[in-house]
Design a protein around this motif. Structure first.
Motif, PDB file in Angstrom:
ATOM      1  N   GLY A 105       0.815  -1.213   0.000  1.00  0.00           N
ATOM      2  CA  GLY A 105       0.000   0.000   0.000  1.00  0.00           C
ATOM      3  C   GLY A 105       0.847   1.260   0.000  1.00  0.00           C
ATOM      4  O   GLY A 105       0.557   2.224  -0.715  1.00  0.00           O
ATOM      5  N   LEU A 106       1.916   1.261   0.794  1.00  0.00           N
ATOM      6  CA  LEU A 106       2.811   2.416   0.814  1.00  0.00           C
ATOM      7  C   LEU A 106       3.507   2.627  -0.527  1.00  0.00           C
ATOM      8  O   LEU A 106       3.680   3.763  -0.983  1.00  0.00           O
ATOM      9  CB  LEU A 106       3.842   2.272   1.934  1.00  0.00           C
ATOM     10  N   GLN A 107       3.900   1.541  -1.174  1.00  0.00           N
ATOM     11  CA  GLN A 107       4.535   1.663  -2.496  1.00  0.00           C
ATOM     12  C   GLN A 107       3.551   2.212  -3.524  1.00  0.00           C
ATOM     13  O   GLN A 107       3.924   3.012  -4.386  1.00  0.00           O
ATOM     14  CB  GLN A 107       5.072   0.311  -2.943  1.00  0.00           C
ATOM     15  N   ILE A 108       2.288   1.789  -3.441  1.00  0.00           N
ATOM     16  CA  ILE A 108       1.272   2.318  -4.376  1.00  0.00           C
ATOM     17  C   ILE A 108       1.066   3.808  -4.144  1.00  0.00           C
ATOM     18  O   ILE A 108       0.969   4.596  -5.084  1.00  0.00           O
ATOM     19  CB  ILE A 108      -0.052   1.538  -4.214  1.00  0.00           C
ATOM     20  N   VAL A 109       1.002   4.217  -2.866  1.00  0.00           N
ATOM     21  CA  VAL A 109       0.837   5.642  -2.553  1.00  0.00           C
ATOM     22  C   VAL A 109       2.012   6.441  -3.080  1.00  0.00           C
ATOM     23  O   VAL A 109       1.838   7.516  -3.659  1.00  0.00           O
ATOM     24  CB  VAL A 109       0.668   5.835  -1.023  1.00  0.00           C
ATOM     25  N   ARG A 110       3.224   5.919  -2.919  1.00  0.00           N
ATOM     26  CA  ARG A 110       4.407   6.628  -3.426  1.00  0.00           C
ATOM     27  C   ARG A 110       4.399   6.707  -4.947  1.00  0.00           C
ATOM     28  O   ARG A 110       4.778   7.724  -5.523  1.00  0.00           O
ATOM     29  CB  ARG A 110       5.680   5.939  -2.965  1.00  0.00           C
ATOM     30  N   ALA A 111       3.982   5.621  -5.600  1.00  0.00           N
ATOM     31  CA  ALA A 111       4.020   5.605  -7.062  1.00  0.00           C
ATOM     32  C   ALA A 111       2.953   6.516  -7.659  1.00  0.00           C
ATOM     33  O   ALA A 111       3.211   7.233  -8.632  1.00  0.00           O
ATOM     34  CB  ALA A 111       3.825   4.174  -7.573  1.00  0.00           C
ATOM     35  N   ILE A 112       1.751   6.506  -7.122  1.00  0.00           N
ATOM     36  CA  ILE A 112       0.657   7.302  -7.694  1.00  0.00           C
ATOM     37  C   ILE A 112       0.698   8.731  -7.183  1.00  0.00           C
ATOM     38  O   ILE A 112       0.449   9.679  -7.920  1.00  0.00           O
ATOM     39  CB  ILE A 112      -0.708   6.646  -7.367  1.00  0.00           C
ATOM     40  N   GLY A 113       0.976   8.893  -5.927  1.00  0.00           N
ATOM     41  CA  GLY A 113       0.975  10.223  -5.325  1.00  0.00           C
ATOM     42  C   GLY A 113      -0.312  10.430  -4.541  1.00  0.00           C
ATOM     43  O   GLY A 113      -1.370   9.928  -4.904  1.00  0.00           O
ATOM     44  N   VAL A 114      -0.201  11.223  -3.475  1.00  0.00           N
ATOM     45  CA  VAL A 114      -1.339  11.413  -2.583  1.00  0.00           C
ATOM     46  C   VAL A 114      -2.438  12.215  -3.259  1.00  0.00           C
ATOM     47  O   VAL A 114      -3.626  11.904  -3.115  1.00  0.00           O
ATOM     48  CB  VAL A 114      -0.869  12.111  -1.275  1.00  0.00           C
ATOM     49  N   LYS A 115      -2.084  13.229  -4.047  1.00  0.00           N
ATOM     50  CA  LYS A 115      -3.099  14.073  -4.680  1.00  0.00           C
ATOM     51  C   LYS A 115      -3.920  13.297  -5.697  1.00  0.00           C
ATOM     52  O   LYS A 115      -5.108  13.546  -5.858  1.00  0.00           O
ATOM     53  CB  LYS A 115      -2.429  15.279  -5.351  1.00  0.00           C
ATOM     54  N   ARG A 116      -3.314  12.370  -6.414  1.00  0.00           N
ATOM     55  CA  ARG A 116      -4.050  11.552  -7.384  1.00  0.00           C
ATOM     56  C   ARG A 116      -4.796  10.407  -6.698  1.00  0.00           C
ATOM     57  O   ARG A 116      -5.790   9.925  -7.222  1.00  0.00           O
ATOM     58  CB  ARG A 116      -3.101  10.978  -8.413  1.00  0.00           C
ATOM     59  N   LEU A 117      -4.308   9.965  -5.559  1.00  0.00           N
ATOM     60  CA  LEU A 117      -4.875   8.806  -4.891  1.00  0.00           C
ATOM     61  C   LEU A 117      -6.187   9.126  -4.171  1.00  0.00           C
ATOM     62  O   LEU A 117      -7.059   8.262  -4.066  1.00  0.00           O
ATOM     63  CB  LEU A 117      -3.858   8.241  -3.896  1.00  0.00           C
ATOM     64  N   ILE A 118      -6.353  10.364  -3.695  1.00  0.00           N
ATOM     65  CA  ILE A 118      -7.566  10.722  -2.944  1.00  0.00           C
ATOM     66  C   ILE A 118      -8.825  10.544  -3.789  1.00  0.00           C
ATOM     67  O   ILE A 118      -9.801   9.930  -3.328  1.00  0.00           O
ATOM     68  CB  ILE A 118      -7.436  12.144  -2.355  1.00  0.00           C
ATOM     69  N   PRO A 119      -8.910  11.035  -5.026  1.00  0.00           N
ATOM     70  CA  PRO A 119     -10.135  10.803  -5.816  1.00  0.00           C
ATOM     71  C   PRO A 119     -10.366   9.308  -6.136  1.00  0.00           C
ATOM     72  O   PRO A 119     -11.504   8.840  -6.138  1.00  0.00           O
ATOM     73  CB  PRO A 119      -9.910  11.592  -7.100  1.00  0.00           C
ATOM     74  N   ILE A 120      -9.271   8.586  -6.357  1.00  0.00           N
ATOM     75  CA  ILE A 120      -9.405   7.149  -6.636  1.00  0.00           C
ATOM     76  C   ILE A 120      -9.980   6.431  -5.419  1.00  0.00           C
ATOM     77  O   ILE A 120     -10.876   5.588  -5.536  1.00  0.00           O
ATOM     78  CB  ILE A 120      -8.042   6.556  -7.048  1.00  0.00           C
ATOM     79  N   LEU A 121      -9.488   6.761  -4.226  1.00  0.00           N
ATOM     80  CA  LEU A 121     -10.009   6.161  -3.007  1.00  0.00           C
ATOM     81  C   LEU A 121     -11.458   6.552  -2.755  1.00  0.00           C
ATOM     82  O   LEU A 121     -12.255   5.744  -2.276  1.00  0.00           O
ATOM     83  CB  LEU A 121      -9.143   6.539  -1.805  1.00  0.00           C
ATOM     84  N   ALA A 122     -11.830   7.788  -3.097  1.00  0.00           N
ATOM     85  CA  ALA A 122     -13.216   8.227  -2.910  1.00  0.00           C
ATOM     86  C   ALA A 122     -14.152   7.430  -3.804  1.00  0.00           C
ATOM     87  O   ALA A 122     -15.211   6.959  -3.368  1.00  0.00           O
ATOM     88  CB  ALA A 122     -13.336   9.719  -3.189  1.00  0.00           C
TER      89      ALA A 122
END
Length: 146
Positions: A105-122
């Protein structure tokens, strides 16, 4: 060695078949015994009270047996549901406590980035919520078979 394994399997299958046929014979004998007991009770009540009372007594007896069986079925079904829920909770807890899952999960967050990951998680959370509500509604509306 292989022959010994095959012979052991043949012997265990033969024993299982013999035990199964013996259990079937016992079940048939028990059924016949219960049938004669019911007939004897029916004749006894018929001779002392009459035909209508005998029929009502037999119906009442089988109704009580049916209620007992239904109660046992319901209790076992609830217990199975509780065990399934506990197993699901334990599995979910084990997945999130696994260090490999956390590292991935941490590697995915690092690869995608937090700003891009928030809408995907929503969107993923919304989809998960819709699936959960749909499965809960379908399980409440459809009768379960077992």
């Amino acid at each position: 060695m292989l022959q010994r394994l095959v012979n052991d399997i043949k012997e265990s299958a033969g024993n299982a078949l013999r035990l199964t046929s013996l259990a079937g014979a016992v079940a048939i004998a028990l059924f016949i015994t219960l049938a004669f007991l019911c007939a004897a009770g029916f004749v006894f009540v018929l001779q002392h009270y009459g035909a209508v009372e005998a029929c009502l007594a037999g119906a009442a007896l089988f109704f009580v047996v049916t209620l007992i069986a239904a109660g046992i079925y319901t209790a076992r079904k609830r217990e199975a549901q509780r065990r399934a829920e506990k197993a699901a909770k334990a599995a979910a807890a084990n997945v999130f406590s696994d260090p490999v899952v956390i590292a991935t999960g941490l590697q995915i967050v690092r690869a995608i980035g937090v700003k891009r990951l928030i809408p995907i998680l929503a969107v993923g959370g919304l989809a998960l919520g819709l699936m959960a509500s749909r499965s809960a509604a379908s399980s409440n509306s459809e009768p379960e078979e077992e």
